[in-house]
Design an enzyme around this catalytic site. Structure first.
Site, PDB file in Angstrom:
ATOM      1  N   HIS C  32       1.142  13.022  -0.189  1.00  0.00           N
ATOM      2  CA  HIS C  32       1.010  12.326   0.684  1.00  0.00           C
ATOM      3  C   HIS C  32       2.296  11.203   0.378  1.00  0.00           C
ATOM      4  CE1 HIS C  32      -4.306  11.065   0.309  1.00  0.00           C
ATOM      5  NE2 HIS C  32      -3.359  12.122   1.238  1.00  0.00           N
ATOM      6  N   THR C  33       1.893  10.300   0.665  1.00  0.00           N
ATOM      7  CA  THR C  33       3.754   9.336   0.582  1.00  0.00           C
ATOM      8  C   THR C  33       3.724   9.057  -0.484  1.00  0.00           C
ATOM      9  OG1 THR C  33       3.511   9.378   2.995  1.00  0.00           O
ATOM     10  CG2 THR C  33       5.167   8.213   1.684  1.00  0.00           C
ATOM     11  N   SER C  34       4.455   8.793  -1.003  1.00  0.00           N
ATOM     12  CA  SER C  34       4.685   8.558  -2.850  1.00  0.00           C
ATOM     13  C   SER C  34       5.719   7.151  -2.265  1.00  0.00           C
ATOM     14  CB  SER C  34       4.699   9.064  -3.839  1.00  0.00           C
ATOM     15  OG  SER C  34       5.671  10.203  -3.927  1.00  0.00           O
ATOM     16  N   SER C  35       6.984   7.722  -1.976  1.00  0.00           N
ATOM     17  CA  SER C  35       8.085   6.408  -1.624  1.00  0.00           C
ATOM     18  C   SER C  35       8.244   7.064   0.226  1.00  0.00           C
ATOM     19  CB  SER C  35       8.814   7.157  -2.540  1.00  0.00           C
ATOM     20  OG  SER C  35       9.615   8.262  -2.143  1.00  0.00           O
ATOM     21  N   TRP C 139       3.752   3.112   4.536  1.00  0.00           N
ATOM     22  CA  TRP C 139       4.155   1.926   3.612  1.00  0.00           C
ATOM     23  C   TRP C 139       5.036   1.332   4.719  1.00  0.00           C
ATOM     24  CZ3 TRP C 139       4.774   4.759  -1.640  1.00  0.00           C
ATOM     25  CH2 TRP C 139       4.927   3.802  -2.891  1.00  0.00           C
TER      26      TRP C 139
END
Lengths: 261, 206, 260
Positions: C32-35, C139
């Site tokens: 998953h998008t972690s940043s 995000w």
């Protein structure tokens, strides 16, 4: 010679000054699904009323997001304004979870009324809220909830919760950022803890002052005093005080200004 | 292990009244959750109307109180007079700052009446000697948050000694009952111009 | 001499370390998008007596690199609602497609009533909250501007966690630190929005963008500004910050022409 795969052989590397940082450990940035939006809530009951109050400040870190984000909600009303509701819920902690929880409970209480043709009792709603919280035991709603209304006998009822659904009926409860400041004040002024009746005995045999339901005006003043005190010493509390006063005539919502610094 | 300030537990509070001051502390001494003693006063006397409360790490409470007793005794021998609360405040501050990079883990609270001016004086310190001059009250210890709440709610200006006693006692007892590391009784000193009243309070024993 | 053409033109392994191919992997656990990757900075907005103004700059950064300098971060929805996006640009484009499909569906539907800005904000907040609850966040930090059911000006914020709040003036990211104090001074919160004109609101936002350009290193002096009124949306996407003053730079060593 530069190799096609993998790292160069140890010691063979050339001495660029900037070739060092490659040895730095790989940094992992994780996603943390919670935040704390600050604020405080407080509920006190009387013989025929209950008051649930909260400040309206929303914070993230040292930033004030907004000065008007209510934390106290009418549950199971007929329309968007909450008209016709007889239960009130306050949530403090992570505001997004708080909103989700409020909407879940609101839907449940509405469905109950449509299915059974009568409003949900506060005790039933309290039990249901506990279940909703516990269902997310391993990914909790990060909130401290207080539920309030009038019980079957028309007495003020107040239930307080932890984030995973432990609950208890009480006379008064403070929650949120300034709970530790407000709660001992309430012990002393609502439940008369550490207060004794003068002349009722010799030395340590003094009789304790009994806690009895307070009149509405006194409770309103206590709530306002508790919050003005909390505002003075806690940076996450302030802006406005929102009060929901639940009586047999319905729910009255009032706002009072608090310090904005 | 937690913060050195929270190992032994304890609470202290000082308040200003009309021509009087009060200082009070709990009596608990613990090791984490285990209570070792219920007779560990944290307020020390340095002049007829000057008192200092010390919360934090118990070993440092003893060390600092003894160190100050030595320094105040030396002051009295040299000056042939009692130390004024303001002077003691500066002595405490400089003594703590001397250990700026290896501090004593204490949060002192000072209360007294200046013998020459007759004016009440209270102040508090952080562990490295930053003085907090307050006109109303000073709190310290593991129950400091609770004390801030009760004091802010109960205190009012220009209280007579009897009212001040009741206020500081209720503020302290209510606060320590919501702190697991403080309590087990309390001691209160009411300091007037030429009179000091010390009272022992019974509190919850849990 | 390096005899392997496959390594030519690539950062040398002995200097920069081996190439990290993990992001290309198609096997292994779902990631998953972690940043965020390509990001937009602040979004700022103010309510005024006839509607709302919203503004962003036109930059999409890749870390500290000013990667795309002509990215439109204000997205129009329906007849009078605008979303200003901060944060990940690819997630912005995903949400934009999502909103476009809703817009089309709503336009084909028979009921005829369009979603207003308030409905749109509620929807976006729920999308954000759902995705954060799946540990797969979008995000972004967005501002939604337009009107509510009663036709009153509406301005509200939603972020990657699903946190929402509303105020007479809002700013995301760096703007929360630099723009909000300017806006609060010009339009005190107790001042009714009836006293704020469109011109005042627009000029305030322009000044905020200028301050942000001066002090936010991930900003640019090209910006978009949308004025949402009952008459419709006045969106300008190719504006230039005007009246910059760099006179101070001359006196700062390492900033102007002085070299020592």
């Amino acid at each position: 010679m530069t190799s096609l795969l993998g790292h160069p052989a140890g010691g063979e590397g050339i001495g660029y000054s900037f070739s060092q940082p490659t040895a730095a450990p790989v940094k992992q940035h994780g996603f943390y699904p919670y935040t704390d939006n600050g604020g405080s809530t407080l509920g006190i009951t009387g013989s025929d009323f209950a008051i649930l109050a909260g400040d309206t400040r929303s914070t993230s870190g040292y930033n004030i997001n907004s000065r008007m984000v209510p934390k106290v909600f009418k549950i199971g009303g007929d329309d968007e304004t909450g008209e016709g509701a007889h239960i009130v819920l306050s949530v403090v902690g992570f505001a997004a979870d708080g909103n989700a929880l409020k909407e879940r409970l609101d839907a449940v209480v509405k469905m109950y009324k449509y299915q059974h043709g009568k409003p949900m009792s506060v005790s039933a709603c309290a039990q249901r809220l506990s279940t909703i919280l516990y269902q997310k035991r391993f990914f909790p709603y990060y909130v401290t909830a207080i539920l309030s209304g009038l019980d079957e006998e028309g007495k003020g009822a107040l239930y307080s919760y932890d984030p995973v659904g432990s609950y208890e009926r009480e006379q008064c409860r403070a929650a949120g950022a300034a709970a530790s400041l407000i709660m001992p004040f309430l012990d002393n002024q609502v439940n008369f803890k550490n207060q004794y009746i003068p002349g009722s005995g010799e030395g340590h045999a003094l009789e304790q002052k009994k806690a009895e339901p307070l009149p509405q005006a006194t409770v309103e003043q206590l709530v306002r005093d508790a919050f003005t005190s909390a505002v003075e010493r806690h940076i996450e509390v302030g802006d406005h005080l929102q009060m929901m006063i639940i009586t047999r005539d319905g729910i009255q919502e009032v706002f009072h200004p608090l310090k904005k610094d | 292990m937690g913060s050195p300030f929270d190992i032994n537990g304890g609470a202290c509070v000082a308040m200003v009244g009309k021509d009087c001051v009060a200082i009070a502390c709990d009596l608990r001494l613990g090791m984490q959750a285990l209570t070792i003693s219920n007779n560990f006063p944290k307020v020390f006397n340095y002049a007829p109307s000057t008192y200092l409360g010390l919360t934090g790490l118990a070993t440092d409470v003893n060390t600092v109180s003894d160190l100050l007793r030595y320094k105040v005794n030396m002051y009295r021998l040299r000056e042939e007079r009692n130390i004024a609360p303001q002077t003691l405040a500066n002595l405490v501050s400089s003594s703590l700052y001397e250990k700026r990079f290896g501090p004593f883990f204490v949060s002192p609270v000072l209360a007294g009446i200046n013998e020459t001016t007759g004016k009440p004086f209270i102040c508090g310190f952080d562990s490295i000697g930053c003085i907090d001059f307050a006109k109303d009250f000073i709190v310290s210890g593991t129950a400091s948050e609770q004390l801030f709440g009760t004091c802010e709610g109960l205190w009012e200006p220009d209280m007579e000694p009897e009212d001040l006693f009741e206020t500081i006692s209720q503020a302290l007892l209510a606060a320590v009952d919501r702190d697991a590391l403080s309590g087990w009784g309390a001691q209160v000193w009411i300091i007037e111009k030429d009179k000091v009243t010390q009272r022992l309070l019974k509190g919850r024993q849990d | 001499m390096d005899h392997f053409p496959g390594t030519w033109g690539r950062p040398r392994n002995d200097v920069y370390g081996a190439y990290d191919p993990t992001y290309l992997q198609t096997t292994g656990p779902k990631t998953h998008t972690s940043s965020p990757a390509v990001t937009g900075t602040s979004v700022i907005g103010v309510k005024f007596n006839g509607g709302v103004v919203l503004a962003t700059d036109n930059l999409a950064s890749y870390g500290s690199l000013a990667r795309f300098t002509d990215v439109k971060r204000l997205r129009v929805f329906g007849d009078n609602a605008v979303v200003g996006f901060g944060g990940d640009v690819s997630d912005m484009q995903y949400i934009d497609r999502l909103l476009e499909s809703i817009d089309i569906r709503e336009n084909y539907s028979t009921h005829g009533n369009m979603l207003n800005a308030k409905n749109l904000h509620t929807y976006l907040a729920k999308v954000f909250y759902k995705r954060r609850s799946e540990f797969n966040p979008l995000w972004n930090h967005v501002l939604v501007a337009g009107f509510d059911v009663d036709g009153k000006p509406f301005l509200s914020s939603a972020d990657l966690l699903g946190t929402t709040f509303s105020a007479p003036h809002l700013a995301t990211g760096f703007g929360a630190h630099l723009a909000v104090p300017i806006l609060r001074r010009r339009f005190p919160e107790e001042m009714p929005i009836e006293e704020i004109t469109r011109e005042e609101a627009v000029s305030a936002l322009k000044d905020c963008l200028k301050v942000l350009f001066y002090r936010d290193a991930r900003s640019i002096d090209k910006y978009s500004i949308a004025v949402i009124t009952k008459e419709g949306i006045d969106l300008k996407e190719d504006e230039q910050i005007e009246g910059q003053s760099w006179a101070f730079a001359e006196r700062i060593r390492g900033y102007g022409r002085q070299t020592n």
